[in-house]
Design an enzyme around this catalytic site. Sequence first.
Site, mmCIF file in Angstrom:
data_model
loop_
_atom_site.group_PDB
_atom_site.id
_atom_site.type_symbol
_atom_site.label_atom_id
_atom_site.label_comp_id
_atom_site.label_asym_id
_atom_site.label_seq_id
_atom_site.Cartn_x
_atom_site.Cartn_y
_atom_site.Cartn_z
ATOM 1 N N ASP A 210 0.576 -1.239 -0.059
ATOM 2 C CA ASP A 210 0.075 -0.271 -0.351
ATOM 3 C C ASP A 210 1.401 1.048 -0.390
ATOM 4 O O ASP A 210 2.149 1.234 0.467
ATOM 5 C CB ASP A 210 -1.144 0.008 0.749
ATOM 6 C CG ASP A 210 -0.299 0.201 2.872
ATOM 7 O OD1 ASP A 210 0.274 -0.474 2.817
ATOM 8 O OD2 ASP A 210 -0.963 1.124 3.243
ATOM 9 N N GLU A 213 3.049 1.504 2.430
ATOM 10 C CA GLU A 213 4.654 0.537 2.257
ATOM 11 C C GLU A 213 4.660 -0.346 3.181
ATOM 12 O O GLU A 213 5.413 -0.883 3.607
ATOM 13 C CB GLU A 213 5.899 1.021 1.762
ATOM 14 C CG GLU A 213 5.719 2.158 1.356
ATOM 15 C CD GLU A 213 7.166 3.552 1.151
ATOM 16 O OE1 GLU A 213 7.888 3.994 2.178
ATOM 17 O OE2 GLU A 213 7.593 3.002 0.414
ATOM 18 N N GLU A 214 3.430 -0.576 4.179
ATOM 19 C CA GLU A 214 3.521 -1.563 5.479
ATOM 20 C C GLU A 214 2.575 -2.574 4.939
ATOM 21 O O GLU A 214 2.948 -4.216 5.534
ATOM 22 C CB GLU A 214 2.877 -0.843 6.272
ATOM 23 C CG GLU A 214 3.686 0.129 6.550
ATOM 24 C CD GLU A 214 2.672 0.764 7.871
ATOM 25 O OE1 GLU A 214 3.419 1.234 8.831
ATOM 26 O OE2 GLU A 214 1.404 0.990 8.230
ATOM 27 N N GLU A 439 6.826 15.997 7.908
ATOM 28 C CA GLU A 439 5.473 14.353 7.555
ATOM 29 C C GLU A 439 4.466 14.721 8.565
ATOM 30 O O GLU A 439 3.801 14.595 7.914
ATOM 31 C CB GLU A 439 6.355 13.746 7.555
ATOM 32 C CG GLU A 439 5.634 12.474 7.574
ATOM 33 C CD GLU A 439 6.312 10.747 7.385
ATOM 34 O OE1 GLU A 439 6.509 10.512 8.692
ATOM 35 O OE2 GLU A 439 6.643 10.579 6.477
#
Length: 621
Positions: A210, A213-214, A439
């Site tokens: 996803d 990135e998990e 972020e």
Amino acid sequence: MLHLWEYAFNAATLVAICTFPSTAIAAPSFLNGRDLNSFVTTERAISLQGVLNNLGPGGSKAPGAGAGYVVASPSLTDPDYFYTWTRDSALTLKMLIDEFINGNAALQTHIEDYVHAQAVLQTVASSSGSFLPAGLGLGEPKYQVNGTRFNGAWGRPQRDGPALRAIALISYSNYLIKNGESKDVKTRIWPIIQNDLSYVGQYWNSTGFDLWEEIQGSSFFTSLAQHRALAQGTVLAESIDVTCTGCDQADEVLCFLPSYWNGKYIDSNINVNDGRTGLDGNSILGSIANFDINALCDSPTFQPCNSRSLANFKVLIDTFRATYAINSDIPVGQGVAVGRYAEDVYQGGNPWYLITTAAAEFLYDAVAQWKARHNLLVDATSLAFFQDLYPTITIRKYNSASGNANSSFAQIMDAVTAYADSFVAIVEKYTPADGALAEQFDRNTGVALSAVDLTWSYAAFVTMALRRSGGYPASWGTRNIALELATCSASSTPGVYVPAVAAGAPNVTAPCSIAVNFNVDATTYYGENIYVVGSDLVLGEGDVDNSFPLGAGNYPIWSATAYLTAGATVTYQYARQEDCGHPWILESGTRSLTLPACGGAAQTTNDEITTDQGTSGNCGT
Ligand SMILES: *[C@@H]1O[C@H](CO)[C@@H](O)[C@H](O)[C@H]1NC(C)=O
Ligand SMILES: *[C@@H]1O[C@H](CO)[C@@H](O)[C@H](O)[C@H]1NC(C)=O
Ligand SMILES: *[C@@H]1O[C@H](CO)[C@@H](O)[C@H](O)[C@H]1NC(C)=O
Ligand SMILES: *[C@@H]1O[C@H](CO)[C@@H](O)[C@H](O)[C@H]1NC(C)=O
């Protein structure tokens, strides 16, 4: 740049915000002169410059980045984001292309650099595989900022990158066509787009990681982008009179989209048992990336004004009301700090700037769509969303009753717009005085943290600001899109992959390869993944950090197809690892497979892993 609007952020302002936390957030007029409009104007300029600072060549915070490569963040440690991601780059370029079309002519050189850089990048072989013969390399999410491969364990493949890159390049192509450059589009840019659309058409129905990135499964954000890319690719191909390989899968992807709706909200990750609710900022980001000002709200493309999208928005946002301490005093109906998903622990599991601005953008988009349609249909699915903002609302159609500035329709539009503004006010509240967007910001204190100067945070601010000021990209044709299929099928169209030489790609040739379907029976605990490491380049040339990931679609059989050099004898081992830095667990023995010569048949392994499963470190939970 650093002190542009410090004048407005004085001690008195801070006191006012602290004394009346929730009302100050909802009503920009409480902000004592630091009003929302001037914040957005100033921060938008800072954000556009923030993007350019991270862009090669010559970006002030991107030393060493090649021309057209977008550095995700200048942060080198905890986390190290000094890489270029296909997804972040494409979303950023889509913003720059929209700004360019909107009149910022100076951006064209950056766009042209990107076109060239991506043509080259498509051909780079990596742990995801090589470009030829089957496009596997296009699923690689991350590269060095000089355009060379990134060697390291990572969540591979990620299948949103090619779709998002195609969408960005199609927007640019449509602009060029309007300006008489059809031939240039056909010969130079289309070949890049065609490779990406080939990848989408071939692999949309395979799992991948996803956008965070998990999770290896099917991701709402990815599927939405894949559908849009194929649908727009179909139209572009017709307009320049070429065939689009892969675009025939558009109807199948569209047919698959409702699978994410669970009756109450969008489950952002399916085809995976991830132990999460599935409520995820993924869904909002998907809808805004698919926004079409011309769309009907009942379009199957999950537009912001769609009832399911709105129902999901309420349930998702309410989870964050309960998750973050900085949201605890804010009543329903007012914007809050928004993060990825409630179970998140990455860097402490905090709200993200780009998702909080996305929540605002989503609402501006929805209002724009209702106003363009001159009506709003409230149904049982969307009712709860509206009740928080306009308690007397009922299930019915509200017409704009033009001429009546105080119609119910106008009041509802004002209420949703104020709700959107209240998310922007949260971003304002937690943006440091120099306007830098990191972020994340701390769930308890609101202090900025994690990667500094995140390119995506800046790009997200600019697109939000554009929508807030009434700027919308051209329609991408949703009016012509309807669910055509009565039943959906698992399907795939083999892609055609050709280096985009006219755009600057090296004319790489296919090493003659043999498809090897790796299948291994391996029981894993939640979070643990299986890889193959072996002598072939695609298998990491013996370096387990570059090993080839398998998918769990047929669990407990882990499988994937790799294209390995014909005629070679390949040695390989299976390896296990939990995807948060646990040590590798490698088989002790070595397996061997002798491949036929060029033109020989595909090979299949039916192995059983010889290592026991590791011990769950419960990372990520
Ligand atoms: C590209 O960057 C990487 C990482 O900094 C470096 O190791 C490599 O030598 C560079 N390659 C080229 C061709 O500049
Ligand atoms: C493949 O498509 C079928 C039909 O839409 C769907 O049931 C299945 O979940 C899809 N699998 C993936 C991994 O996309
Ligand atoms: C608009 O209508 C509402 C009730 O529907 C009323 O309370 C309000 O005073 C009206 N505002 C104006 C400016 O007429
Ligand atoms: C690229 O190489 C192939 C194989 O050698 C050749 O057939 C093709 O014409 C080349 N393309 C270009 C644009 O040079």
